[in-house]
Design an enzyme around this catalytic site. Structure first.
Site, PDB file in Angstrom:
ATOM      1  N   HIS A 120       0.803  -1.229   0.000  1.00  0.00           N
ATOM      2  CA  HIS A 120       0.000   0.000   0.000  1.00  0.00           C
ATOM      3  C   HIS A 120       0.836   1.280   0.000  1.00  0.00           C
ATOM      4  CE1 HIS A 120       1.065  -0.070   4.237  1.00  0.00           C
ATOM      5  NE2 HIS A 120       0.756   1.210   4.268  1.00  0.00           N
TER       6      HIS A 120
HETATM    7  C1  UD1 Z   1      -1.888   5.248   6.132  1.00  0.00           C
HETATM    8  C2  UD1 Z   1      -0.588   5.684   6.755  1.00  0.00           C
HETATM    9  C3  UD1 Z   1       0.451   4.575   6.627  1.00  0.00           C
HETATM   10  C4  UD1 Z   1      -0.079   3.265   7.164  1.00  0.00           C
HETATM   11  C5  UD1 Z   1      -1.374   2.944   6.462  1.00  0.00           C
HETATM   12  C6  UD1 Z   1      -1.976   1.639   6.943  1.00  0.00           C
HETATM   13  C7  UD1 Z   1      -0.071   8.090   6.647  1.00  0.00           C
HETATM   14  C8  UD1 Z   1       0.789   9.074   5.988  1.00  0.00           C
HETATM   15  N1  UD1 Z   1      -0.032   6.877   6.101  1.00  0.00           N
HETATM   16  O1  UD1 Z   1      -1.667   5.112   4.732  1.00  0.00           O
HETATM   17  O2  UD1 Z   1       1.599   4.927   7.346  1.00  0.00           O
HETATM   18  O3  UD1 Z   1       0.863   2.237   6.944  1.00  0.00           O
HETATM   19  O4  UD1 Z   1      -2.306   4.007   6.696  1.00  0.00           O
HETATM   20  O5  UD1 Z   1      -3.157   1.354   6.268  1.00  0.00           O
HETATM   21  O6  UD1 Z   1      -0.735   8.397   7.608  1.00  0.00           O
HETATM   22  N2  UD1 Z   1      -9.106   4.927   2.235  1.00  0.00           N
HETATM   23  C9  UD1 Z   1     -10.316   4.272   2.110  1.00  0.00           C
HETATM   24  N3  UD1 Z   1     -10.884   3.790   3.240  1.00  0.00           N
HETATM   25  C10 UD1 Z   1     -10.304   3.929   4.467  1.00  0.00           C
HETATM   26  C11 UD1 Z   1      -9.081   4.598   4.563  1.00  0.00           C
HETATM   27  C12 UD1 Z   1      -8.484   5.096   3.441  1.00  0.00           C
HETATM   28  O7  UD1 Z   1     -10.865   4.125   1.031  1.00  0.00           O
HETATM   29  O8  UD1 Z   1     -10.886   3.473   5.461  1.00  0.00           O
HETATM   30  C13 UD1 Z   1      -8.474   5.475   1.024  1.00  0.00           C
HETATM   31  C14 UD1 Z   1      -8.420   6.980   1.094  1.00  0.00           C
HETATM   32  O9  UD1 Z   1      -9.536   7.550   0.549  1.00  0.00           O
HETATM   33  C15 UD1 Z   1      -7.170   7.296   0.306  1.00  0.00           C
HETATM   34  C16 UD1 Z   1      -6.304   6.066   0.507  1.00  0.00           C
HETATM   35  O10 UD1 Z   1      -7.139   5.036   0.968  1.00  0.00           O
HETATM   36  O11 UD1 Z   1      -7.475   7.415  -1.063  1.00  0.00           O
HETATM   37  C17 UD1 Z   1      -5.171   6.326   1.435  1.00  0.00           C
HETATM   38  O12 UD1 Z   1      -5.588   6.588   2.784  1.00  0.00           O
HETATM   39  P1  UD1 Z   1      -4.637   7.380   3.812  1.00  0.00           P
HETATM   40  O13 UD1 Z   1      -5.128   7.261   5.184  1.00  0.00           O
HETATM   41  O14 UD1 Z   1      -4.400   8.738   3.278  1.00  0.00           O
HETATM   42  O15 UD1 Z   1      -3.242   6.645   3.713  1.00  0.00           O
HETATM   43  P2  UD1 Z   1      -2.864   5.107   3.711  1.00  0.00           P
HETATM   44  O16 UD1 Z   1      -2.336   4.798   2.360  1.00  0.00           O
HETATM   45  O17 UD1 Z   1      -3.961   4.246   4.248  1.00  0.00           O
END
Ligand code: UD1
Length: 365
Positions: free
Chosen positions: A207
């Protein structure tokens, strides 16, 4: 003492659960759970609260997704209001996600004591958002609970006062020990649900933006996984970030088996029984070393050097030849095995609370 424990994402919840439980055992502490809502899908958040037997959060901020600045700023604004109203005696943050950084800045500007669990780990790669979050959070923290000797050295090198640093072990192993005990009798049925045979499949999680946000890079990884999956079954519980990007690029795996994100108990059962894992997750690197399962990390660096030294981890980045060679070694039983890692024993939360009792209740900090 009123302690606010701030979490926001999937990997935070396993770090929160043991400490929340241990704090509750001590009448001196009143722990409150603050969920920022950085992760909000059922299978990225609520299912973990259920699996870890955590109560509903005391406060839910509902920030959701956004750019780094927006997400961090939203958490900051909402936390500032909450802290001003509720006046916690201390704030505890975990790991390295955007919610951790946001909470650290707000807490220290309000002059509230800030304690960081999983402090000091460094990949030395400032292109990772998590590395920036770690460095800033550690610089602001009043007490730093660290998981291994590398982390102690990193903090000393950054000039952090040694009296603030406490080597307590890896709190994620506390949750791992608990869940392993809970799933003992269910492992077989979990594997059956996914139609898997122990040690006859590989488990994949990816991811990191550096792996899944660029189509060209992801194509390289895709090719490696599809090649492996021709020979051995690969199960890939897909992170929403990765799933969304693949959908936008119109990509689908033909050989590797993609499944929805798993709940903690199921993921651990699959990890424990896998022949190897391929991952870019920090948490999975640490869990696989504890479980003595070979771990091929699809990154050029890691913040968990200890898992390379003492554990089952190898950095493979996107090196197809190396990956295929190592998988062949694993199949033939020639891959390295784990030594135990000091203080990764399921008792980290106990050690943290003992220190908190000494440092706070006795009024020293
Ligand atoms: C975040 C953390 C990362 C951790 C990871 C575990 C930061 C910078 N990154 O990354 O360190 O390893 O979580 O999962 O804080 N999304 C969904 N549903 C959700 C959550 C997120 O669809 O419940 C989507 C969001 O819309 C976005 C993407 O996933 O497009 C990324 O989510 P985000 O929380 O920004 O970062 P992660 O890649 O999950």
């Amino acid at each position: 003492m009123k302690f606010f424990l701030v979490v926001g994402t999937r990997p935070n919840f396993m770090k929160l659960a043991p400490l929340w439980r241990e704090l509750r055992e001590h009448g001196e502490f009143e722990p409150y759970v603050i969920h920022t809502g950085q992760h909000y899908d059922y299978e990225m958040s609520q299912v973990f609260f259920e699996d870890l037997e955590l109560p509903e959060p005391d406060f839910y901020l509902g920030v959701g997704s956004g750019t780094h600045a927006k997400q961090t700023a939203d958490v900051m604004v909402r936390l500032e209001g909450l802290f001003l109203n509720e006046k916690p005696d201390a704030v505890i943050v975990f790991g390295d996600v955007n919610s951790t950084l946001a909470a650290a800045i707000v807490t220290s500007k309000l002059l509230i004591p800030l304690y960081h669990v999983e402090a000091g780990v460094r990949s030395f790669d400032r292109t990772m958002p998590e590395e920036i979050n770690r460095v800033v959070t550690d610089a602001l923290s009043n007490i730093l609970f660290v998981p291994d000797d590398f982390a102690v050295e990193n903090l000393k090198r950054e000039g952090i006062d040694e009296s603030k640093i406490f080597l307590v072990g890896n709190i994620m192993m506390d949750s791992l020990v608990t869940i392993l005990d809970k799933i003992k009798s269910r492992e077989e049925s979990i594997l059956k649900k996914y139609k898997l045979t122990p040690k006859e499949y590989g488990l994949v999680t990816l991811h990191r933006p550096s792996n899944v946000d660029s189509r060209d890079t992801f194509l390289k990884i895709y090719d490696i996984l599809e090649t492996i999956a021709k020979d051995i079954e690969l199960v890939f519980p897909i992170h929403p970030r990765t799933g969304k990007n693949m959908k936008n690029w119109g990509m689908e795996f033909k050989q590797a088996r993609v499944v929805d994100p798993l709940k903690y108990s199921e993921f651990i059962a699959l990890q424990k029984n896998s022949l190897f894992v391929i991952t870019d997750s920090g948490g999975v690197q640490t869990e696989s070393s504890f479980l003595n399962v070979p771990c091929l990390t699809a990154r050029p660096n890691t913040e968990w050097h200890i898992t390379i030294e003492n554990g089952t981890n190898t950095l493979v980045n996107h090196d197809k030849e190396l990956i295929l060679t190592l998988i062949s070694e694993i199949k033939h039983g020639n891959y390295k095995t784990s030594d135990s890692i000091p203080l990764w024993d399921g008792k980290t939360a106990e050690r943290i609370v003992e220190i908190l009792l000494r440092q706070t209740v006795n009024g020293r900090r």
